[in-house]
Design a protein around this motif. Structure first.
Motif, mmCIF file in Angstrom:
data_model
loop_
_atom_site.group_PDB
_atom_site.id
_atom_site.type_symbol
_atom_site.label_atom_id
_atom_site.label_comp_id
_atom_site.label_asym_id
_atom_site.label_seq_id
_atom_site.Cartn_x
_atom_site.Cartn_y
_atom_site.Cartn_z
ATOM 1 N N VAL A 162 -2.222 -3.371 3.732
ATOM 2 C CA VAL A 162 -3.621 -3.040 4.044
ATOM 3 C C VAL A 162 -3.822 -1.554 3.764
ATOM 4 O O VAL A 162 -3.073 -0.718 4.252
ATOM 5 C CB VAL A 162 -3.946 -3.358 5.516
ATOM 6 C CG1 VAL A 162 -5.407 -3.067 5.810
ATOM 7 C CG2 VAL A 162 -3.604 -4.805 5.835
ATOM 8 N N LYS A 163 -4.819 -1.231 2.978
ATOM 9 C CA LYS A 163 -5.006 0.160 2.541
ATOM 10 C C LYS A 163 -6.092 0.906 3.294
ATOM 11 O O LYS A 163 -6.244 2.117 3.123
ATOM 12 C CB LYS A 163 -5.326 0.185 1.040
ATOM 13 C CG LYS A 163 -4.255 -0.437 0.163
ATOM 14 C CD LYS A 163 -2.914 0.255 0.348
ATOM 15 C CE LYS A 163 -1.850 -0.356 -0.557
ATOM 16 N NZ LYS A 163 -0.520 0.276 -0.330
ATOM 17 N N ASP A 216 -2.846 0.355 14.037
ATOM 18 C CA ASP A 216 -3.686 0.066 12.874
ATOM 19 C C ASP A 216 -2.790 -0.028 11.643
ATOM 20 O O ASP A 216 -2.172 0.961 11.237
ATOM 21 C CB ASP A 216 -4.733 1.172 12.687
ATOM 22 C CG ASP A 216 -5.801 0.786 11.674
ATOM 23 O OD1 ASP A 216 -5.448 0.248 10.610
ATOM 24 O OD2 ASP A 216 -6.987 1.023 11.953
ATOM 25 N N VAL A 217 -2.694 -1.204 11.039
ATOM 26 C CA VAL A 217 -1.794 -1.405 9.905
ATOM 27 C C VAL A 217 -2.243 -0.595 8.691
ATOM 28 O O VAL A 217 -1.430 -0.124 7.895
ATOM 29 C CB VAL A 217 -1.706 -2.902 9.546
ATOM 30 C CG1 VAL A 217 -0.838 -3.131 8.308
ATOM 31 C CG2 VAL A 217 -1.152 -3.689 10.722
ATOM 32 N N GLY A 218 -3.561 -0.412 8.523
ATOM 33 C CA GLY A 218 -4.069 0.294 7.350
ATOM 34 C C GLY A 218 -3.646 1.742 7.278
ATOM 35 O O GLY A 218 -3.423 2.273 6.187
ATOM 36 N N SER A 219 -3.524 2.409 8.423
ATOM 37 C CA SER A 219 -3.153 3.825 8.435
ATOM 38 C C SER A 219 -1.890 4.097 9.242
ATOM 39 O O SER A 219 -1.477 5.252 9.374
ATOM 40 C CB SER A 219 -4.296 4.671 9.008
ATOM 41 O OG SER A 219 -4.560 4.299 10.350
ATOM 42 N N ILE A 234 -8.878 -8.266 12.130
ATOM 43 C CA ILE A 234 -7.810 -9.180 12.553
ATOM 44 C C ILE A 234 -6.968 -8.503 13.618
ATOM 45 O O ILE A 234 -6.421 -7.416 13.392
ATOM 46 C CB ILE A 234 -6.926 -9.589 11.352
ATOM 47 C CG1 ILE A 234 -7.748 -10.348 10.310
ATOM 48 C CG2 ILE A 234 -5.744 -10.433 11.823
ATOM 49 C CD1 ILE A 234 -6.973 -10.681 9.045
ATOM 50 N N GLN A 235 -6.867 -9.109 14.771
ATOM 51 C CA GLN A 235 -6.036 -8.619 15.867
ATOM 52 C C GLN A 235 -4.826 -9.553 15.974
ATOM 53 O O GLN A 235 -4.928 -10.686 16.432
ATOM 54 C CB GLN A 235 -6.829 -8.582 17.168
ATOM 55 C CG GLN A 235 -5.999 -8.479 18.436
ATOM 56 C CD GLN A 235 -5.231 -7.168 18.543
ATOM 57 O OE1 GLN A 235 -5.587 -6.185 17.910
ATOM 58 N NE2 GLN A 235 -4.177 -7.175 19.332
ATOM 59 N N HIS A 236 -3.657 -9.050 15.528
ATOM 60 C CA HIS A 236 -2.464 -9.891 15.473
ATOM 61 C C HIS A 236 -1.498 -9.520 16.597
ATOM 62 O O HIS A 236 -1.318 -8.343 16.921
ATOM 63 C CB HIS A 236 -1.756 -9.722 14.125
ATOM 64 C CG HIS A 236 -0.573 -10.610 13.954
ATOM 65 N ND1 HIS A 236 -0.670 -11.913 13.526
ATOM 66 C CD2 HIS A 236 0.753 -10.390 14.169
ATOM 67 C CE1 HIS A 236 0.525 -12.461 13.465
ATOM 68 N NE2 HIS A 236 1.415 -11.559 13.858
ATOM 69 N N SER A 237 -0.869 -10.530 17.181
ATOM 70 C CA SER A 237 0.112 -10.326 18.241
ATOM 71 C C SER A 237 1.122 -11.469 18.199
ATOM 72 O O SER A 237 1.029 -12.366 17.343
ATOM 73 C CB SER A 237 -0.571 -10.274 19.610
ATOM 74 O OG SER A 237 -1.132 -11.549 19.910
ATOM 75 N N ASP A 238 2.081 -11.451 19.131
ATOM 76 C CA ASP A 238 2.966 -12.606 19.264
ATOM 77 C C ASP A 238 2.310 -13.648 20.164
ATOM 78 O O ASP A 238 1.136 -13.524 20.529
ATOM 79 C CB ASP A 238 4.337 -12.168 19.800
ATOM 80 C CG ASP A 238 4.230 -11.479 21.152
ATOM 81 O OD1 ASP A 238 3.288 -11.781 21.905
ATOM 82 O OD2 ASP A 238 5.096 -10.633 21.456
ATOM 83 N N VAL A 288 -6.918 -4.430 10.089
ATOM 84 C CA VAL A 288 -5.890 -5.224 10.771
ATOM 85 C C VAL A 288 -5.250 -4.372 11.854
ATOM 86 O O VAL A 288 -4.804 -3.243 11.588
ATOM 87 C CB VAL A 288 -4.803 -5.714 9.783
ATOM 88 C CG1 VAL A 288 -3.705 -6.469 10.553
ATOM 89 C CG2 VAL A 288 -5.401 -6.610 8.711
ATOM 90 N N TRP A 289 -5.206 -4.895 13.070
ATOM 91 C CA TRP A 289 -4.450 -4.276 14.158
ATOM 92 C C TRP A 289 -3.322 -5.216 14.569
ATOM 93 O O TRP A 289 -3.482 -6.446 14.539
ATOM 94 C CB TRP A 289 -5.345 -4.041 15.380
ATOM 95 C CG TRP A 289 -6.365 -2.961 15.217
ATOM 96 C CD1 TRP A 289 -6.514 -2.118 14.150
ATOM 97 C CD2 TRP A 289 -7.400 -2.605 16.153
ATOM 98 N NE1 TRP A 289 -7.568 -1.261 14.341
ATOM 99 C CE2 TRP A 289 -8.129 -1.528 15.574
ATOM 100 C CE3 TRP A 289 -7.780 -3.067 17.397
ATOM 101 C CZ2 TRP A 289 -9.217 -0.935 16.215
ATOM 102 C CZ3 TRP A 289 -8.854 -2.477 18.045
ATOM 103 C CH2 TRP A 289 -9.559 -1.421 17.465
#
Length: 349
Positions: free
Chosen positions: A186-187, A214-217, A252-256, A192-193
């Motif tokens: 993700v740029k 934050d996956v992008g940064s 998108i909020q990703h977790s386990d 995406v978090w």
């Protein structure tokens, strides 16, 4: 021959034999000393061979460097070492008179730069980060060279701690599908978090940290520290991130699949802010690798070598680490060895 003459001759012969035995003993003692000297020389040679190891098969320059170092440190005889290493003394002394090569001069210039980059980090850093940071500064340098110089300078970063599983996924609550599917390329920020919980030890027992990245940064945008691993912990981290970033709909909020993230209150916050809920597959930590990597880095680089007093001390330490170092000063390989703040600023221009 009369009796007296015979006795005189016998006495002379006995004296002569005594002198002969004495001379033989003297020569034997001298031989023993020579043998002992040879044994000591062999022991010395064995020591040199043991120390040099693969140097015996290396280039002459390496052998000459080894001789100079051993002579300066232990005072070993140059003639003896040259003989054992199969090089000439004249060649060794001629080598000492030569000016250092351009490669050696470059090494001498790189060493303080490597030290300066290493000292920027609370627990040091590895050769990969040093190489990336120097390249970002315009230094065309290989990682192999950095690793060699760091080894020579005895620069070693702190080792990682062992992983402990904290996810409680055995529950009856509803879980979301894996929407992210490990697409970490993700740029842009606020797309995406990723979230998770980890543990930290204190003198009063375990405490827990919930974080949102934050996956992008690769910026840590929300966190919460507490003495228990309840749903309120992850809600606090998520709420803080929302207040700081004000993300657009569709994030998108990703977790386990932990029970905290599958709770009704957490899912309601996602619905209220039009976020897409995504969860890792069962028992697969690689689906949330970005936040796992952050936790590993955090535990390795926190400034406290001792156990924290309580969870309040952990809270202060995490705040200082995130705000004063991780987001602002720590370069990240996924960002071209820029810090998260620098990367976001570059996108805003």
């Amino acid at each position: 021959m009369d009796e007296e003459g015979w006795q005189d001759e016998a006495a002379g012969g006995a004296a002569g034999s005594t002198e002969g035995r004495g001379g033989f003993a003297s020569r034997a003692a001298s031989g023993d000393r020579a043998a002992q000297a040879r044994a000591r020389a062999h022991e010395k040679a064995a020591g040199v061979r043991k120390k040099s190891g693969g140097v015996l098969r290396a280039a002459r320059r390496v052998k000459f460097d080894f001789i100079a170092a051993e002579n300066a440190h232990d005072g070993l005889d140059v003639k003896f070492m040259c003989r054992e290493l199969g090089v000439s003394r004249s060649g060794y002394y001629d080598y000492l008179k030569r000016p250092i090569s351009q490669h050696q001069r470059d090494d001498l210039a790189l060493v303080p730069m490597i030290h300066a980059e290493f000292q920027k980090h609370p627990r040091g850093c590895g050769s990969r980060m040093v190489t990336g940071a120097l390249r970002a500064q315009g230094q065309p340098i290989s990682r192999k060279r950095v690793r060699r110089l760091m080894t020579e300078e005895k620069l070693c970063h702190r080792l990682k701690r062992r992983f402990v599983h904290t996810t409680q996924s055995k529950h009856e609550r509803a879980v979301a599908p894996n929407v992210l599917e490990r697409d970490f390329a993700v740029k842009a920020p606020n797309k995406v978090w990723v979230s998770d919980i980890t543990y930290l030890h204190t003198r009063r027992g375990w405490c827990y940290l919930a974080a949102v990245l934050d996956v992008g940064s690769r910026k840590l945008v929300g966190w919460q520290v507490g003495p228990t691993m309840e749903e309120s912990l992850v809600l606090g981290a998520l709420t803080y991130a929302i207040e700081q970033r004000n993300p657009p709909p569709g994030l998108i909020q990703h977790s386990d699949r932990g029970t905290q993230y599958a709770g009704r209150a957490h899912r309601q916050v996602l619905v209220d802010h039009e976020m897409v809920c995504s969860m890792s597959r069962h028992g697969n930590c690689w689906d949330n690798a970005c936040i796992e990597s952050f936790f590993s880095t955090l535990k390795r680089e926190l400034p406290n070598d001792h156990v924290f007093d309580d969870w309040h001390a952990v809270d202060r330490a995490v705040f200082e680490y995130v705000e004063a170092y991780y987001n602002t000063r720590r370069p990240h390989s996924a960002l071209g060895y820029r810090t998260p703040n620098e990367y976001e600023q570059s996108l805003a221009v």
